[in-house]
Every structure is written in structure tokens, then in C-alpha cells.
Design an enzyme around this catalytic site. Structure first.
Site, PDB file in Angstrom:
ATOM      1  N   ASP A   1     -18.915   1.076  13.270  1.00  0.00           N
ATOM      2  CA  ASP A   1     -20.202   0.364  13.406  1.00  0.00           C
ATOM      3  C   ASP A   1     -21.149   1.187  14.394  1.00  0.00           C
ATOM      4  O   ASP A   1     -20.966   1.450  15.619  1.00  0.00           O
ATOM      5  CB  ASP A   1     -19.739  -1.019  14.423  1.00  0.00           C
TER       6      ASP A   1
ATOM      7  N   LYS B   1     -25.747  -4.791  10.067  1.00  0.00           N
ATOM      8  CA  LYS B   1     -25.318  -5.905  11.176  1.00  0.00           C
ATOM      9  C   LYS B   1     -26.373  -5.978  11.994  1.00  0.00           C
ATOM     10  O   LYS B   1     -27.245  -5.206  12.291  1.00  0.00           O
ATOM     11  CB  LYS B   1     -24.207  -5.190  11.991  1.00  0.00           C
TER      12      LYS B   1
ATOM     13  N   LYS C   1     -23.138  -8.491   8.531  1.00  0.00           N
ATOM     14  CA  LYS C   1     -22.535  -8.966   9.896  1.00  0.00           C
ATOM     15  C   LYS C   1     -23.343  -9.406  10.984  1.00  0.00           C
ATOM     16  O   LYS C   1     -24.172  -8.639  11.568  1.00  0.00           O
ATOM     17  CB  LYS C   1     -21.483  -7.810  10.097  1.00  0.00           C
TER      18      LYS C   1
END
EC number: 4.1.2.4
Length: 318
Positions: A155, A218, A254
């Protein structure tokens, strides 16, 4: 997780034409939030489904190997077994989608999950998390080290200044380098939408991230003042849909930051279902980044099964 997104050539002509209708997005968000997300009789099933989308996260300065072990145990056994048996779900292999930790804790997580005999993926934040304000060379090395230690999902955070100053080619190039540094690990790109200024910037950054090879986009690091919100999510989900229509590539989504209650999780599942359809409701294409959400989901399932709310000692691992 699904196959890697290999990305596309940078299409600045597409980026230059983008303009988000802010009032329309807000109206859409209000419409969705005003609805009852899931009928009561279906809530337990949907909450168990939500568990399988969680990237169970700890990103604290006081993380130690022992609390990483506890995190991994909870990821493997997210809901008390007697509660699962009451719902006839004890043999379905319900776990969280992944655990998410700092790079320095990847080895601890890999070791703990291996000892537990499960193959839950380890995700690591990287690339100068949470601000993205370190040298690019350092950020790339952080990714490589996390992968070397066993992380299979990375991430990363973008350099928000590139968005705020309209340096789209530089942002594309940065994420392409992140993609390369990940190797076979999957790349989730954190946009930190609360710091991007406008919804148009959110859409453009989403599109650049997907063009550059991100497997997921995300919303947030969880450290910003404003994290995952429905208006931002709608813009990102529309970008995912547009990218799919244009390229045939399905990119994951996400949300993260501030998603703490079971009710919140059901709202996010409903939003993704409304905007992208059932085919996106699987861990390969949808995750929820959260540290405390699982505790409330387990409490709600306890209430569904027993008719009463759990005392603290009833769910000691929460």
C-alpha cells in the site's frame, strides 16, 4: 488476488477533459446514505461477508512483535467459533482478507501467519507512508525491502504535491516505478483524497494511478483529517468503472480511515454494489482498511445470535 494490472500508456488528453460535477456527486451520496442498506434478517450474512474484505491493520508507533502476533491470530479467527456454529458458518474458512502493517513488522506478520498455518496475505504500507515526503529513492527501497521480507501486497502513498500542482506525468512516472519495485506483489495506491483539494483532482489521480499499473486505488492513509467519505468514493468508483469500460481491466477499491462500525461496513458494501455491481464484491477487488471495525462486527453478530450485547470479557480478543 486477481492478476496484475499492467497499466496503459499515459493519456493526458483524457485527463485534461475531466471535470467532476460536485453537486451531482453530493446528491448521489445523500441518496445512497439515506437508504436502509441491508434488511435485518440478512445483516448477519452481510456482516460475515464484510469480515472477508477487511485488511486488518495496525499502524502504531508502539507496535511490537507480540501485538502483531495477536493481530494475525485475530485475522485467522475473526469471529468466535461458537457464534459461527450458531450461524452454520464454522466450516466456511472465514478469515480477514489480509493483515496490514509497517514495513519493519512484515517479518513478524509472515512468521506469525506461517506458525498459525494459514496463507492470509501480508500487506505493508510503504513509499514514505503516510506523507509521501521522503526521497523517491528511499521510497522505492522501502517497497523492495517489504517485498523481500514477504509482503505480497504493498500500500503505497503518492506525493500529493504532484496532484495539487497538476504534474500528472510525474505522478504517472512515480507510480510506474512503484509498480516495478513491487515485482509480483500487488500494488495498492493510496491517494490521500482528503489532501487533494477537489473531486476533479480525485478523479484525475485515480485515473493516473490505474494507467500507471495500480491493482487497487485506496482513499486514505487513515492519518489525514478527512479520510474515506462517500462523495470521494463515488468519484473513485466511477473512475474505476470508466477505466474498465475503456481498457477491460478491473481495478480494486479500498476505503480506509474512520470505518469503525458494523453499520459503516454495510454502507460501504452497498455503495460498491450499487456503483460497480456484485462482481466487485470479492476480496480480489474490494477491501476495507480498518483496525477497530472487526470488533464491532463481532459484537453485532454476538447480539444477533444471543439477543444481548457482549460485555468486554465476552469477546476478549476484540
Amino acid at each position: 488476488m486477481s492478476a496484475h494490472n499492467r497499466g496503459t500508456e499515459l493519456d493526458l488528453s483524457w485527463i485534461s477533459k475531466i471535470q467532476v460535477n460536485h453537486p451531482a456527486v453530493l446528491r448521489r451520496a445523500e441518496q445512497i446514505q439515506a437508504r436502509r442498506t441491508v434488511k435485518k434478517e440478512w445483516q448477519a450474512a452481510w456482516l460475515l461477508k464484510a469480515v472477508t474484505f477487511i485488511d486488518l491493520t495496525t499502524l502504531s508507533g508502539d507496535d511490537t512483535s507480540s501485538n502483531i502476533q495477536r493481530l494475525c491470530y485475530k485475522a485467522k479467527y475473526p469471529i468466535r467459533e461458537d457464534l459461527l456454529k450458531a450461524l452454520n458458518m464454522h466450516d466456511k474458512g472465514i478469515t480477514t482478507a489480509a493483515v496490514c502493517v509497517y514495513p519493519a513488522r512484515v517479518c513478524d506478520a509472515v512468521k506469525a501467519l506461517k506458525a498459525a498455518g494459514c496463507n492470509i496475505p501480508v500487506a505493508s504500507v510503504a513509499a514514505g507512508f503516510p506523507a509521501g515526503q521522503t526521497h523517491l529513492k528511499t521510497r522505492l527501497e522501502e517497497i523492495r525491502l517489504a517485498v523481500e521480507d514477504g509482503a505480497t501486497e504493498i500500500d503505497v502513498v503518492i506525493n500529493r504535491s504532484l496532484v495539487l500542482t497538476g504534474q500528472w506525468e510525474a505522478l504517472y512516472d512515480e507510480i510506474r516505478q512503484f509498480r516495478k519495485a513491487c515485482g509480483e506483489a500487488h500494488l495498492k495506491t493510496i491517494l490521500a483524497t482528503g489532501e487533494l483539494g477537489t473531486l476533479t483532482n480525485v478523479y484525475k489521480a485515480s485515473m493516473i494511478a490505474m494507467m500507471a499499473g495500480s491493482d487497487f486505488i485506496k482513499t486514505s492513509t487513515g492519518k489525514e483529517t478527512v479520510n474515506a467519505t462517500f462523495p470521494v468514493a463515488i468519484v473513485m468508483l466511477r473512475a474505476i468503472r470508466d477505466f474498465f469500460w475503456k481498457t477491460g481491466n478491473k481495478i480494486g477499491f479500498k476505503p480506509a480511515g474512520g470505518i469503525r462500525s458494523a453499520k459503516d461496513s454495510l454502507a460501504w458494501l452497498s455503495l460498491v454494489k450499487e456503483e460497480l455491481g456484485d462482481e466487485w464484491l470479492k476480496p480480489e477487488l474490494f477491501r476495507i482498511g480498518a483496525s477497530t471495525l472487526l470488533s464491532d462486527i463481532e459484537r453485532q453478530i454476538y447480539h444477533h445470535v444471543t439477543g444481548r450485547y457482549a460485555a468486554y470479557h465476552d469477546l476478549p480478543m476484540s
